[in-house]
Design a protein around this motif. Sequence first.
Motif, PDB file in Angstrom:
ATOM      1  N   HIS A  64      69.174  27.234  32.154  1.00  0.00           N
ATOM      2  CA  HIS A  64      68.448  26.023  32.505  1.00  0.00           C
ATOM      3  C   HIS A  64      69.064  25.315  33.702  1.00  0.00           C
ATOM      4  O   HIS A  64      70.195  25.611  34.109  1.00  0.00           O
ATOM      5  CB  HIS A  64      68.494  25.047  31.317  1.00  0.00           C
ATOM      6  N   GLY A  65      68.336  24.363  34.221  1.00  0.00           N
ATOM      7  CA  GLY A  65      68.866  23.409  35.190  1.00  0.00           C
ATOM      8  C   GLY A  65      68.344  22.037  34.825  1.00  0.00           C
ATOM      9  O   GLY A  65      67.246  21.925  34.262  1.00  0.00           O
ATOM     10  N   ALA A  66      69.126  20.992  35.124  1.00  0.00           N
ATOM     11  CA  ALA A  66      68.667  19.614  34.880  1.00  0.00           C
ATOM     12  C   ALA A  66      68.487  18.933  36.236  1.00  0.00           C
ATOM     13  O   ALA A  66      69.337  19.065  37.117  1.00  0.00           O
ATOM     14  CB  ALA A  66      69.691  18.867  34.034  1.00  0.00           C
ATOM     15  N   PHE A  67      67.368  18.241  36.397  1.00  0.00           N
ATOM     16  CA  PHE A  67      67.027  17.681  37.709  1.00  0.00           C
ATOM     17  C   PHE A  67      66.541  16.248  37.576  1.00  0.00           C
ATOM     18  O   PHE A  67      65.733  15.949  36.693  1.00  0.00           O
ATOM     19  CB  PHE A  67      65.929  18.531  38.362  1.00  0.00           C
ATOM     20  N   ALA A  68      67.014  15.390  38.466  1.00  0.00           N
ATOM     21  CA  ALA A  68      66.561  13.998  38.483  1.00  0.00           C
ATOM     22  C   ALA A  68      65.508  13.838  39.585  1.00  0.00           C
ATOM     23  O   ALA A  68      65.249  14.767  40.355  1.00  0.00           O
ATOM     24  CB  ALA A  68      67.741  13.070  38.705  1.00  0.00           C
ATOM     25  N   GLU A  69      64.926  12.641  39.644  1.00  0.00           N
ATOM     26  CA  GLU A  69      63.770  12.411  40.518  1.00  0.00           C
ATOM     27  C   GLU A  69      63.954  12.916  41.964  1.00  0.00           C
ATOM     28  O   GLU A  69      63.054  13.554  42.503  1.00  0.00           O
ATOM     29  CB  GLU A  69      63.431  10.917  40.485  1.00  0.00           C
ATOM     30  N   PRO A  70      65.124  12.639  42.593  1.00  0.00           N
ATOM     31  CA  PRO A  70      65.227  13.075  43.996  1.00  0.00           C
ATOM     32  C   PRO A  70      65.379  14.592  44.171  1.00  0.00           C
ATOM     33  O   PRO A  70      65.323  15.084  45.290  1.00  0.00           O
ATOM     34  CB  PRO A  70      66.511  12.382  44.500  1.00  0.00           C
ATOM     35  N   ALA A 110      61.534   8.567  30.593  1.00  0.00           N
ATOM     36  CA  ALA A 110      62.019   9.701  29.788  1.00  0.00           C
ATOM     37  C   ALA A 110      61.920  11.009  30.570  1.00  0.00           C
ATOM     38  O   ALA A 110      62.675  11.948  30.324  1.00  0.00           O
ATOM     39  CB  ALA A 110      61.221   9.810  28.486  1.00  0.00           C
ATOM     40  N   GLY A 111      60.960  11.062  31.523  1.00  0.00           N
ATOM     41  CA  GLY A 111      60.745  12.303  32.265  1.00  0.00           C
ATOM     42  C   GLY A 111      61.336  12.310  33.663  1.00  0.00           C
ATOM     43  O   GLY A 111      61.292  13.337  34.348  1.00  0.00           O
ATOM     44  N   ARG A 112      61.867  11.175  34.103  1.00  0.00           N
ATOM     45  CA  ARG A 112      62.372  11.122  35.487  1.00  0.00           C
ATOM     46  C   ARG A 112      63.576  12.024  35.707  1.00  0.00           C
ATOM     47  O   ARG A 112      63.952  12.317  36.838  1.00  0.00           O
ATOM     48  CB  ARG A 112      62.699   9.686  35.901  1.00  0.00           C
ATOM     49  N   THR A 113      64.192  12.410  34.598  1.00  0.00           N
ATOM     50  CA  THR A 113      65.098  13.559  34.649  1.00  0.00           C
ATOM     51  C   THR A 113      64.445  14.607  33.764  1.00  0.00           C
ATOM     52  O   THR A 113      63.927  14.270  32.690  1.00  0.00           O
ATOM     53  CB  THR A 113      66.496  13.202  34.111  1.00  0.00           C
ATOM     54  N   CYS A 114      64.417  15.858  34.238  1.00  0.00           N
ATOM     55  CA  CYS A 114      63.838  16.884  33.374  1.00  0.00           C
ATOM     56  C   CYS A 114      64.723  18.110  33.344  1.00  0.00           C
ATOM     57  O   CYS A 114      65.589  18.301  34.197  1.00  0.00           O
ATOM     58  CB  CYS A 114      62.399  17.204  33.768  1.00  0.00           C
ATOM     59  N   VAL A 115      64.510  18.904  32.320  1.00  0.00           N
ATOM     60  CA  VAL A 115      65.231  20.164  32.160  1.00  0.00           C
ATOM     61  C   VAL A 115      64.218  21.277  32.380  1.00  0.00           C
ATOM     62  O   VAL A 115      63.147  21.269  31.783  1.00  0.00           O
ATOM     63  CB  VAL A 115      65.870  20.252  30.754  1.00  0.00           C
ATOM     64  N   VAL A 116      64.570  22.203  33.259  1.00  0.00           N
ATOM     65  CA  VAL A 116      63.726  23.374  33.509  1.00  0.00           C
ATOM     66  C   VAL A 116      64.470  24.566  32.935  1.00  0.00           C
ATOM     67  O   VAL A 116      65.672  24.722  33.194  1.00  0.00           O
ATOM     68  CB  VAL A 116      63.509  23.565  35.026  1.00  0.00           C
ATOM     69  N   GLU A 117      63.796  25.379  32.129  1.00  0.00           N
ATOM     70  CA  GLU A 117      64.538  26.487  31.541  1.00  0.00           C
ATOM     71  C   GLU A 117      63.699  27.734  31.356  1.00  0.00           C
ATOM     72  O   GLU A 117      62.468  27.684  31.391  1.00  0.00           O
ATOM     73  CB  GLU A 117      65.211  26.069  30.228  1.00  0.00           C
TER      74      GLU A 117
END
Length: 424
Positions: free
Chosen positions: A113-119, A173-180
């Motif tokens: 996975h990776g975790a990503f914030a808005e920017p 809650a979604g402004r950071t998301c996890v993509v996996e």
Amino acid sequence: MKALVVGGGGREHALAWGLARSPSVTQVVAAPGNPGVEAVAACEPLDRALGRAEDFDLAVIGPEAPLVDGLADDLRARGVPTFGPGADGARLEGSKAWMKEVLAAAGVPTARHGAFAEPDLDAALAFLDTLSGLYVVKTDGLAAGKGVVVTESVAEARDAVRHYLSGEAFGDAGRTCVVEEGLTGPELSLLVLCDGSTTGVPLEPAQDFKRVGDGDTGPNTGGMGAYSPVPIADPDVVDAVMAGAVEPTLIELARRGIEYRGVLYAGLMLTPDGPKVLEYNVRFGDPECQVVIPRLETDLATHCLEAATGRLVAPVRFAADACVTVVLASEGYPSSPRTGDPVDGLAEAEALDGVTVFHAGTARVPGGPADRVVTAGGRVLDVTAVGPTVAAARARAYDAARRISWPGIQYRTDIAERAAVEVP
Ligand code: AMP
Ligand code: GLY
């Protein structure tokens, strides 16, 4: 003892029902509870119950949101033995990115996975391109079980990432998301009692049905049904999950100074490479709780109090009986549930042998008779039945479900179908 249950859904109805059966419990109060809970507990507004929290010998916190907000810390600070982790441990559910970091530190198998914030939109989209086959996008924060997209379409996954990070879909809650990466295999829910030490006591596994439609189609929901025991989850699987996931996680939490008391719910996928953790939740599963508690032969109140006070010693035993629950949902669930529809047939369903109907989202009709309820949420009733086999429990649950109706009622017709064939 006097026990307080915080919450007002089907899980809390099952918890109040289980506590009310305990010989050591003299009174159960549910806050706020619901019309179904009134059959087993006194219901009162949450503010009032919390205002007199010192009256209780045990508090059991049902939902994740108050745990993430630190309610267990507040109650413990007031001297109330409390079943549920503090805000520090509840972060396992409150932030999927943090949970993944803990898993990595503990060496627990999980999806890449990776975790990503808005920017980081471009980085998130680039990470998606490194995956193939099945794409998964999740909100970092709480989204009532609905913040997960699992898709074979990279275009849909890209849209979800954009939608989440912009805040349009789930706000902050979604402004950071996890993509996996998508994993495949049967899913399993293992609920583990924890007393702050680095070993836990597993309850009997359950399986949950997350998608709204038969054959696992349609959007994810909070859960449309569940059953226990699970034929594929033999004791070796449970041992492997305890040794490979739960205990390393508790050790890693302890290393960070976090004492975890309550239930740790491991959402697992049994992949060809072994069990992997999809998620941790910091409370009983809903509707898994509704099929695990009715099978518990030992005293729920004792187990909760021991976990709350830091020493699980009483043996935990389950009946050989199976339990199945079918969630009856309102029209439009999960996206836009309609409420206020009058519920028919409840008394007839409840009169059937082995059947208990837990209320998830119901309300009394103002000024109406005491036994009349209307729909008041997406998931409305959990029609639950026990029986000597999964097949028998399933047949009873569906017999009861068919007697209940309201305009637009929907439920899955295939809950526990495969397990019933495997263990006829
Ligand atoms: P979660 O809230 O993380 O458990 O996700 C909800 C549901 O989405 C899970 O019960 C799975 O059915 C599905 N899901 C989550 N993560 C994955 C994954 N990595 N691969 C496949 N399905 C997943
Ligand atoms: N049944 C899934 C959950 O409680 O999160």
